[in-house]
Motif scaffolding. Structure first.
Motif, PDB file in Angstrom:
ATOM      1  N   HIS A  41      13.149-103.030  44.254  1.00 56.62           N
ATOM      2  CA  HIS A  41      11.735-102.668  44.315  1.00 56.62           C
ATOM      3  C   HIS A  41      11.228-102.277  42.929  1.00 56.62           C
ATOM      4  CE1 HIS A  41      12.689 -98.441  44.022  1.00 56.62           C
ATOM      5  NE2 HIS A  41      13.619 -98.629  44.929  1.00 56.62           N
ATOM      6  N   THR A  42       9.922-102.135  42.805  1.00 57.16           N
ATOM      7  CA  THR A  42       9.328-101.778  41.527  1.00 57.16           C
ATOM      8  C   THR A  42       9.933-100.470  41.030  1.00 57.16           C
ATOM      9  OG1 THR A  42       7.326-102.815  42.277  1.00 57.16           O
ATOM     10  CG2 THR A  42       7.112-101.397  40.368  1.00 57.16           C
ATOM     11  N   HIS A 203      10.164-111.069  43.373  1.00 57.21           N
ATOM     12  CA  HIS A 203      10.042-110.385  44.658  1.00 57.21           C
ATOM     13  C   HIS A 203      10.058-111.393  45.802  1.00 57.21           C
ATOM     14  CE1 HIS A 203       9.435-106.447  43.096  1.00 57.21           C
ATOM     15  NE2 HIS A 203       8.391-106.800  42.381  1.00 57.21           N
ATOM     16  N   GLY A 243      14.483-100.462  50.703  1.00 56.80           N
ATOM     17  CA  GLY A 243      13.102-100.930  50.596  1.00 56.80           C
ATOM     18  C   GLY A 243      12.942-102.416  50.330  1.00 56.80           C
ATOM     19  N   LEU A 244      13.961-103.203  50.647  1.00 55.52           N
ATOM     20  CA  LEU A 244      13.828-104.650  50.437  1.00 55.52           C
ATOM     21  C   LEU A 244      13.930-105.389  51.760  1.00 55.52           C
ATOM     22  CD1 LEU A 244      16.134-105.133  47.324  1.00 55.52           C
ATOM     23  CD2 LEU A 244      13.653-104.947  47.376  1.00 55.52           C
ATOM     24  N   GLU A 248      12.053-114.571  55.213  1.00 55.35           N
ATOM     25  CA  GLU A 248      11.529-114.630  56.565  1.00 55.35           C
ATOM     26  C   GLU A 248      12.337-115.558  57.470  1.00 55.35           C
ATOM     27  OE1 GLU A 248       7.347-115.491  56.375  1.00 55.35           O
ATOM     28  OE2 GLU A 248       6.987-114.259  58.152  1.00 55.35           O
ATOM     29  N   GLN A 251      15.322-113.735  58.645  1.00 54.37           N
ATOM     30  CA  GLN A 251      14.926-112.730  59.639  1.00 54.37           C
ATOM     31  C   GLN A 251      14.760-113.366  61.003  1.00 54.37           C
ATOM     32  OE1 GLN A 251      11.366-110.272  58.885  1.00 54.37           O
ATOM     33  NE2 GLN A 251      11.931-110.360  56.739  1.00 54.37           N
TER      34      GLN A 251
ATOM     35  N   ASP B 168       4.724-105.098  45.013  1.00 55.74           N
ATOM     36  CA  ASP B 168       5.930-105.699  45.587  1.00 55.74           C
ATOM     37  C   ASP B 168       5.738-105.789  47.103  1.00 55.74           C
ATOM     38  OD1 ASP B 168       6.484-103.142  46.504  1.00 55.74           O
ATOM     39  OD2 ASP B 168       8.069-102.754  45.055  1.00 55.74           O
ATOM     40  N   PRO B 169       6.678-106.445  47.811  1.00 51.86           N
ATOM     41  CA  PRO B 169       6.446-106.685  49.240  1.00 51.86           C
ATOM     42  C   PRO B 169       6.105-105.420  50.033  1.00 51.86           C
ATOM     43  CG  PRO B 169       8.315-107.965  48.501  1.00 51.86           C
ATOM     44  CD  PRO B 169       7.912-107.104  47.346  1.00 51.86           C
ATOM     45  N   ASN B 170       6.746-104.303  49.717  1.00 52.02           N
ATOM     46  CA  ASN B 170       6.400-103.058  50.402  1.00 52.02           C
ATOM     47  C   ASN B 170       4.973-102.630  50.126  1.00 52.02           C
ATOM     48  OD1 ASN B 170       8.753-102.592  51.738  1.00 52.02           O
ATOM     49  ND2 ASN B 170       9.670-101.431  50.055  1.00 52.02           N
ATOM     50  N   LEU B 239       4.944-119.463  56.534  1.00 49.64           N
ATOM     51  CA  LEU B 239       6.230-120.031  56.923  1.00 49.64           C
ATOM     52  C   LEU B 239       6.355-120.164  58.435  1.00 49.64           C
ATOM     53  CD1 LEU B 239       9.075-120.702  55.550  1.00 49.64           C
ATOM     54  CD2 LEU B 239       9.762-118.596  56.677  1.00 49.64           C
ATOM     55  N   ILE B 240       5.916-119.126  59.145  1.00 50.56           N
ATOM     56  CA  ILE B 240       6.059-119.150  60.604  1.00 50.56           C
ATOM     57  C   ILE B 240       5.268-120.323  61.194  1.00 50.56           C
ATOM     58  CG2 ILE B 240       5.416-117.880  62.717  1.00 50.56           C
ATOM     59  CD1 ILE B 240       7.979-116.836  61.352  1.00 50.56           C
ATOM     60  N   ILE B 243       7.315-123.471  60.597  1.00 52.80           N
ATOM     61  CA  ILE B 243       8.459-123.541  61.513  1.00 52.80           C
ATOM     62  C   ILE B 243       7.967-123.939  62.904  1.00 52.80           C
ATOM     63  CG2 ILE B 243      10.270-122.183  62.665  1.00 52.80           C
ATOM     64  CD1 ILE B 243      10.524-120.559  60.075  1.00 52.80           C
ATOM     65  N   MET B 261       5.927-113.491  62.869  1.00 50.33           N
ATOM     66  CA  MET B 261       7.244-113.657  63.465  1.00 50.33           C
ATOM     67  C   MET B 261       7.322-113.064  64.868  1.00 50.33           C
ATOM     68  SD  MET B 261      10.946-113.156  61.916  1.00 50.33           S
ATOM     69  CE  MET B 261      10.145-113.133  60.388  1.00 50.33           C
TER      70      MET B 261
END
Ligand SMILES: Nc1ncnc2c1ncn2[C@@H]1O[C@H](COP(=O)(O)OP(=O)(O)O)[C@@H](O)[C@H]1O
Ligand SMILES: Nc1ncnc2c1ncn2[C@@H]1O[C@H](COP(=O)(O)OP(=O)(O)O)[C@@H](O)[C@H]1O
Ligand SMILES: [Mg+2]
Ligand SMILES: [Mg+2]
Lengths: 288, 275
Positions: A41-42, A203, A243-244, A248, A251, B168-170, B239-240, B243, B261
């Motif tokens: 993460h950052t 990221h 935090g990562l 997808e 997942q 970032d993703p978070n 992406l979903i 798919i 998802m």
């Protein structure tokens, strides 16, 4: 050129109230020709680590070895020749384009390193072709270019010194999907055709999965995981704890395995192929 | 709420229009995702919406007020804007000062200011940080403070111009959750600019820009049907959705096109329990 970190610590502004340890006892090895990705993460220390690779920063303790170069706490006078061999494309490189023309921007490195300028100019057409820019951009101002083109100019400026290692700090940040895909495939072709060692910070976990053969995970300045991307991403929970996320598609595969017991695995298939795999697994299950 | 009637804008007469005869209508309380490749005109549209730019041709109006030299100041109060780089948006030494800055500029009395700052910080769940220095916050937290600064002015519309790009993703998730949360507690029109279509999936409606024009407008599910066409203009469906389209070609039909998802997994679960 093999890259080795041995017990590297790095502290910003040591012995001051602002002292901050950004790298903690990092040991790692990147083999010649690897495509290594750093994730975290950052603030986890990725950019700090990269800056050790061409001597912008020196370890507070420990050793970094890049081929025959050794970087320790002591000053090393060979740093310029190291920088020719290890090219860095920084985050948002367009903020560092400052010459009047694209040509002068690309030739900044060779000039700075005291290379033969005639020879460097001679190489321009080849380099432009490699990064996918038309030759007529040379006389244009870098500021007239699109975001994706400016990134290519920055990459060209590094390639012209003929480095063995190419380091890219979030090279696709802010680009649209097409721009991102193009830059990723440019990096792929440099890796394959020129056999450059690639070190990428990103990221985008799906880019790590698709392109890299080694993944290194940083958290709070420590190297907490490493291995092949598919293996590293198997540890979804551990990554979540720091935090990562995982890509997808992985997942989804995990959830379908757990919730529906579908026997689907990841084998670098495209999203629509993955859809097909899921459809087939569903039909097979239904007929049982 | 926001209306564009054949609006054109050109930065440079020799280089054509950055926004080209654009007509659009955004309703009150709509959450719009404005998408398009780099350079398609999104930021120019945003600046025309809040009066940072005035159209070269055509008319813009915001909640009935036509944009002009006389009104742009009032329109800016109605339409707040959050930008890409949170660092550049900070001026105060504490989070609270920072949120107060916009109000101070507008000459609000102190008492009213204190009230508004506190409530704006609570709305983005950053009140606990009010005395901290903004530069010590994470990217996502910084964007939340930037949003509070806008909320304090109580605009009718907030535009997010690629506000998630540097996160970032978070941080991205945090930003989207914050907007979702705000929409639950108050009426507010949102224009969310991005080129990430999985973020656009959160919106009520997507407007796709291409070469300064509106290329398409529709619900996320409708827009994501056009995978190949979107890819031709530099965009990529989530992406979903890709798919699902692969599954669909091989005989799996779900009740509704999955956007996330969870929607996909839940529906597959239902489907397989019937099989
Ligand atoms: N010049 C600096 N002075 C002091 N601290 C710094 C400096 N640059 C980075 N840091 C701190 O070091 C840590 C790691 O930063 P960085 O390497 O930039 O992380 P990343 O690239 O993973 O986001 C962060 O806590 C950051 O605030
Ligand atoms: N300040 C400016 N001066 C000149 N041209 C500009 C300026 N800002 C944007 N443009 C041009 O206008 C077009 C649309 O840009 P913009 O609205 O920023 O697109 P987006 O936000 O979709 O990336 C692009 O061709 C861009 O180069
Ligand atoms: Mg960084
Ligand atoms: Mg823009």
């Amino acid at each position: 050129m093999e890259i080795v970190f041995e017990n590297v610590d790095f502290t910003y502004q040591p012995n001051s109230p602002f002292s901050h340890q950004a790298l903690k006892n990092i040991s790692l090895r990147i083999k010649h020709g690897d495509y290594a990705a750093f994730i975290g993460h950052t603030g986890s220390g990725k950019s700090t680590l990269l800056q050790h690779l061409n001597g912008i920063l020196r370890p507070t303790s420990g050793t970094v070895r890049i081929g025959d170069f050794e970087l320790t706490t002591k000053k090393n006078n060979a740093i310029k020749s190291l920088r020719r061999k290890v090219g860095v494309v920084f985050q948002y490189p367009e903020h560092q384009l400052f010459e009047e023309t694209v040509e002068r921007d690309i030739l900044f490195g060779p000039k700075n390193f005291g290379m033969d300028m005639e020879e460097a100019k001679h190489k321009l057409p080849v380099i432009l072709e490699e990064v996918g820019l038309p030759t007529d951009v040379l006389q244009r101002s870098p500021f007239e270019l699109s975001g994706g083109q400016m990134r290519r100019v920055a990459i060209a400026g590094v390639l012209i010194t003929d480095p063995n290692v190419l380091i890219l700090d979030e090279p696709t940040a802010g680009l649209d999907p097409r721009g991102r895909k193009q830059i990723m495939s440019l990096i792929d072709s440099l890796h394959k055709k020129k056999r450059m060692t690639i070190i990428l910070v990103t990221h985008h976990m799906e880019d790590v999965l698709r392109h890299a053969n080694q993944a290194f995970v940083l958290s709070e300045g420590e190297l907490v995981m490493q291995g092949e991307p598919v293996e590293v991403f198997q540890e979804e929970e551990r990554l979540q704890d720091i935090g990562l996320g995982i890509p997808e598609e992985l997942q989804l595969i995990n959830q379908l395995q757990q919730a529906l017991g579908l026997p689907i695995t990841y084998h670098h298939q495209s999203p629509s192929e993955l859809g097909k795999d899921i459809a087939q697994a569903l039909h097979a299950g239904g007929n049982r | 709420m926001i209306e564009f009637n054949k609006v054109s804008y050109s930065y440079d007469k020799n280089r054509g229009n950055a926004v080209d005869e654009l007509s659009l209508f955004i309703e009150q309380n709509e959450w719009i995702a404005l998408i398009g490749h780099n350079g398609s005109g999104k930021s120019t549209v945003a600046k025309l919406m809040n009066g940072l730019l005035l159209p070269t041709e055509g008319n813009v109006s915001v909640s009935g007020l036509p944009l002009s030299e006389d009104t742009y100041w009032d329109i800016r109060k109605k339409v707040g804007m959050v930008f890409q780089n949170p660092e550049n948006q900070f001026v105060g030494t504490t989070v609270m000062d920072d949120v107060a800055f916009g109000l101070e500029n507008l000459g609000f009395p102190r008492e009213e200011m204190v009230k508004r700052v506190a409530s704006a910080l609570k709305e983005v769940d950053m009140y606990a940080f009010k005395d901290q220095a903004p530069n010590r916050l994470s990217g996502g937290q910084k964007q939340r403070v930037a949003i509070a600064g806008i909320l304090a002015i109580m605009p009718e519309v907030i535009i997010f111009d690629e506000a998630s790009t540097m996160l970032d993703p978070n941080g991205k998730k945090e930003l989207l959750e914050t907007i979702k949360g705000l929409r639950k507690i108050k009426k507010m029109t949102i224009v969310y600019i991005t080129h990430d279509l999985s973020e656009a999936a959160y919106a009520d409606r997507i407007i796709v820009m291409n070469e300064g024009k509106q290329w398409m407008s529709g619900k996320p599910r409708e827009v994501f049907q056009y995978r190949d066409e979107l890819s031709e203009i530099g965009l990529e469906i989530p992406l979903i959705s890709s798919i699902y389209s692969g599954m669909n070609k091989h005989g799996v039909k779900l009740e509704k096109e999955p956007l996330h998802m969870k929607e996909l997994v839940d529906q597959l679960w239902k489907l397989s329990s019937k099989m």
